[in-house]
Design a protein around this motif. Structure first.
Motif, short mmCIF file in Angstrom:
data_model
loop_
_atom_site.label_atom_id
_atom_site.label_comp_id
_atom_site.label_asym_id
_atom_site.label_seq_id
_atom_site.Cartn_x
_atom_site.Cartn_y
_atom_site.Cartn_z
N LEU A 239 0.82 -1.21 0.00
CA LEU A 239 0.00 0.00 0.00
C LEU A 239 0.86 1.26 0.00
O LEU A 239 0.61 2.19 -0.74
N SER A 240 1.87 1.26 0.82
CA SER A 240 2.77 2.41 0.93
C SER A 240 4.10 1.91 1.47
O SER A 240 4.12 1.06 2.35
N HIS B 72 2.73 7.62 5.30
CA HIS B 72 2.05 8.14 4.12
C HIS B 72 0.68 7.52 3.91
O HIS B 72 -0.02 7.86 2.96
N GLY B 73 0.28 6.61 4.77
CA GLY B 73 -1.01 5.94 4.63
C GLY B 73 -2.18 6.89 4.63
O GLY B 73 -3.18 6.65 3.96
N ASN B 74 -2.06 7.98 5.35
CA ASN B 74 -3.17 8.93 5.42
C ASN B 74 -3.33 9.74 4.13
O ASN B 74 -4.30 10.46 3.98
N ILE C 116 -3.70 8.31 1.24
CA ILE C 116 -4.46 7.45 0.33
C ILE C 116 -5.93 7.81 0.42
O ILE C 116 -6.50 7.87 1.52
N PRO D 128 4.78 3.89 6.29
CA PRO D 128 3.49 3.89 6.99
C PRO D 128 2.97 5.28 7.33
O PRO D 128 1.78 5.47 7.53
N LEU E 87 -9.95 4.63 5.75
CA LEU E 87 -9.47 3.65 4.77
C LEU E 87 -10.01 2.26 5.09
O LEU E 87 -10.59 1.58 4.23
N ASN E 88 -9.86 1.82 6.32
CA ASN E 88 -10.36 0.50 6.69
C ASN E 88 -11.88 0.43 6.55
O ASN E 88 -12.42 -0.58 6.08
N LEU F 200 -4.59 -5.57 7.09
CA LEU F 200 -4.82 -4.19 7.47
C LEU F 200 -4.28 -3.88 8.85
O LEU F 200 -4.27 -4.74 9.72
N HIS F 201 -3.89 -2.63 9.04
CA HIS F 201 -3.55 -2.16 10.37
C HIS F 201 -4.83 -2.16 11.19
O HIS F 201 -5.89 -1.79 10.69
#
Length: 179
Positions: free
Chosen positions: A7-8, A13-15, A17, A11, A47-48, A40-41
């Motif tokens: 995904l990235s 940078h996940g926000n 997306i 981590p 996102l989730n 998934l986290h």
């Protein structure tokens, strides 16, 4: 036939997306795969939630210890609010080393979709060689557990305990699928 997408790489940078765009992309790729599996986290962010809305099943890994069971109970309760209740099940990790699976099902309100017994140092040894337990130790019972879980994900018939004998529900299939 296995494809892995990260995904990235960072981590933090996940926000960045866009949840709706990512979930739409997942939906678009589904026809090309038998199974799309996301690790998934454990959070309930946008996102989730976007992924939860579009998924067929949510598998929650749970170990047979009190902190993990408490977290699973919390998720089970929240799954009702998120509209996931009928799609949530747990995968019991280290299934042979603590609280019994039936007690975990009762406590969490989730059924056990699969059980993975403790593999101890087998996981460490495989990871240190850059491989999986299933590849490195295909004759170990924990490898058969992963084969059985993969079979269930692919909706293949599994033998019942009566057909295979006590505690052999997760025995190796002839045409094993690698997880």
């Amino acid at each position: 036939g296995l494809k892995v997408v990260v995904l990235s790489t960072n981590p933090l940078h996940g926000n960045k997306i866009d949840p709706a765009r990512f979930a739409d992309g997942l939906a678009a790729c589904r026809p090309g795969f038998d199974v799309v599996l996301l690790d998934l986290h454990p959070d309930y962010g946008p996102l989730n939630q976007a992924i939860f809305e579009r998924c067929d099943r949510v598998l929650v890994p749970v170990t047979p210890d009190l902190p993990a069971i408490r977290a699973a109970i919390q998720f089970s309760e929240l799954s009702q609010e998120l509209g996931l209740r009928e799609r949530v099940a747990m995968v019991v990790n280290r299934a042979n080393s603590g609280v019994g699976v039936a007690d975990m099902e009762k406590a969490t309100g989730m059924r056990a979709f699969g059980e993975i017994r403790s593999g101890g140092l087998l996981f460490v040894r495989a990871a240190n060689e850059g491989t999986t337990v299933v590849e490195k130790f295909p004759k170990e019972r924990v490898a058969a557990d992963f084969d059985a879980l993969a079979g269930r994900l692919l909706m293949r018939e599994l033998p019942t305990p009566a057909e295979k004998g006590f505690m052999r529900l997760f025995s190796r299939q002839r045409e094993a699928v690698r997880a």
